[in-house]
Design an enzyme around this catalytic site. Structure first.
Site, mmCIF file in Angstrom:
data_model
loop_
_atom_site.group_PDB
_atom_site.id
_atom_site.type_symbol
_atom_site.label_atom_id
_atom_site.label_comp_id
_atom_site.label_asym_id
_atom_site.label_seq_id
_atom_site.Cartn_x
_atom_site.Cartn_y
_atom_site.Cartn_z
ATOM 1 N N LEU A 198 -1.261 12.365 -0.127
ATOM 2 C CA LEU A 198 -1.480 13.479 0.792
ATOM 3 C C LEU A 198 -2.099 13.010 2.091
ATOM 4 O O LEU A 198 -3.072 12.242 2.080
ATOM 5 C CB LEU A 198 -2.407 14.522 0.152
ATOM 6 C CG LEU A 198 -3.026 15.562 1.098
ATOM 7 C CD1 LEU A 198 -1.949 16.485 1.659
ATOM 8 C CD2 LEU A 198 -4.117 16.355 0.408
ATOM 9 N N SER A 199 -1.582 13.481 3.219
ATOM 10 C CA SER A 199 -2.181 13.295 4.528
ATOM 11 C C SER A 199 -2.342 11.800 4.833
ATOM 12 O O SER A 199 -1.356 11.081 4.875
ATOM 13 C CB SER A 199 -3.516 14.057 4.599
ATOM 14 O OG SER A 199 -3.989 14.151 5.924
ATOM 15 N N ALA A 200 -3.578 11.302 5.032
ATOM 16 C CA ALA A 200 -3.755 9.863 5.225
ATOM 17 C C ALA A 200 -3.235 9.094 4.022
ATOM 18 O O ALA A 200 -2.706 7.978 4.161
ATOM 19 C CB ALA A 200 -5.226 9.544 5.467
ATOM 20 N N ALA B 299 0.472 9.010 4.461
ATOM 21 C CA ALA B 299 0.818 7.993 5.443
ATOM 22 C C ALA B 299 0.707 6.597 4.842
ATOM 23 O O ALA B 299 1.544 5.719 5.100
ATOM 24 C CB ALA B 299 -0.087 8.121 6.669
ATOM 25 N N ILE C 46 3.355 13.638 1.295
ATOM 26 C CA ILE C 46 2.936 15.024 1.504
ATOM 27 C C ILE C 46 2.076 15.094 2.761
ATOM 28 O O ILE C 46 1.009 14.476 2.828
ATOM 29 C CB ILE C 46 2.149 15.549 0.294
ATOM 30 C CG1 ILE C 46 2.968 15.386 -0.990
ATOM 31 C CG2 ILE C 46 1.749 17.013 0.498
ATOM 32 C CD1 ILE C 46 2.198 15.705 -2.267
#
Length: 362
Positions: free
Chosen positions: A144-146, A149, A168
């Site tokens: 998720l998120s960072a 990435a 995500i």
């Protein structure tokens, strides 16, 4: 436009909710030593009782302000692992690396295959794979998120390790190298064009296929990591997968899924657009897998279950609706295969509109 300091403050407000004394049953244990650990990360695992030889492995990366255990409690991955017999690895950031517990997906020293945090995650995977006799052909990663990435970092730098990945609310690989650039990309500013995105991916490794299947999940009302990033991730991977430009569309649990198939007919890329959802991981609290909380959003769809199904970890039947034809199908879930014809008309306009908004198409 929010300032960097304002965004950091917003991300840090909920940090205390995930402190050292969680208000939930911590189902994870420490992995223990896993090599040189150049990225100075921690590693948590969940191994179901009686894990069979040659079991699959899912690597799960938490988001900013979260811990591995908090993300597991919210997403339900360890409970799903107990029910279906696969191992789960949870890399965990440390405050000495990042004060907000974000994986450093934008730091040049952490996003190369043999350096920093990316290298540490590789070492964790190798340790778990050897210790628990994991099937190396069934290793998957999500975040998720960072963490999303960073999952993309791992997929780009070590595509040979993974059969599939699910990103995500994440970002495309290597599009930022500083904190200011990272916040710009989160807002959708300065994203490279399609050629630039694909060049960054190809430069990440010497791999020449086969490539991991990619699933991208994005809330349409996400103002922290804006939807242009989801489109950019798809564009980044579209070149190596050589998918058809015309995607197919289907409705799932009141949301929309867009699918790009490869030349062999398999689903190589998929984009879930979560209508009205903000920044977080979509869960379905009624499913028994996951708990709503900060950045764990009850959107009526369990990303954990759908991702596991797409990877072939769960055998089940689902009723789906092709939005282009209006026909419903009952399909056995399998690993990235689709019976649906290519989409027409409206979905192409939707994709082109998103590409233009992201500056990826004129």
């Amino acid at each position: 436009m929010r300032s960097i300091s304002d965004t950091i403050e917003r991300l840090g407000k909920l940090r205390s909710a995930h402190g050292s004394s969680p208000l939930f049953d911590d189902r994870l244990t420490d992995l223990g030593p896993f090599g040189s650990n150049r990225g100075a990360l921690e590693a948590k695992i969940h191994i179901p009782k009686g894990l069979m030889p040659r079991a699959p492995l899912v690597v799960v990366l938490h988001g900013c302000t979260q811990t591995a255990s908090a993300y597991d409690n919210g997403s339900g991955w360890s409970r799903l692992a107990d029910d279906y017999g696969f191992a789960v690895l949870f890399p965990q950031q440390t405050r000495s690396n990042n004060a907000n517990m974000c994986f450093n997906w934008f730091e040049p020293g952490d996003i190369r295959g043999d350096q920093g945090e990316a290298f540490s995650i590789c070492q964790m995977i190798e340790t778990v794979t050897a210790r628990y006799d994991i099937d190396r052909s069934r290793v998957f990663i999500t975040g998720l998120s960072a963490g999303g990435a960073m999952a993309n970092v791992m997929l780009a730098t070590h595509p040979e390790l993974f059969a599939g990945g699910a990103i995500i609310a994440g970002l495309p690989y290597a599009t930022a190298t500083t904190v200011p650039e990272a916040f710009d990309r989160m807002r959708g500013h300065g994203l490279p064009g399609t050629d630039g995105l694909q060049a960054l991916l190809r430069s990440a490794s010497r791999h020449d296929g086969p490539w991991p299947a990619i699933s991208v999940w994005q809330g349409t009302k996400d103002h922290t990591v804006v939807p242009a990033n989801a489109v950019a991730i798809i564009e980044q991977w579209r070149g190596v997968h050589e998918v058809e430009h015309q995607p197919a569309t289907e409705g799932i649990d009141r949301h929309q899924k867009i699918v790009w198939r490869g030349k062999d007919g398999r689903e190589a890329l998929e984009l879930y657009q979560l209508g009205g959802m903000g920044h977080g991981t979509p869960i379905d609290a009624s499913s028994g897998y996951g708990t709503a909380g900060p950045y764990m959003l009850d959107a009526g769809i369990s990303s954990t279950q759908h991702i596991a199904r797409s990877w072939g970890l769960i055998a089940s039947f689902e009723k789906r609706v092709n939005l282009d034809s209006g026909k419903s199908y009952e399909q056995p879930a399998s690993t990235f295969q689709s019976p649906y014809p290519s989409g027409k008309g409206g979905i192409q306009q939707t994709i082109e509109k998103a590409l233009r908004a992201a500056g990826l198409m004129k």
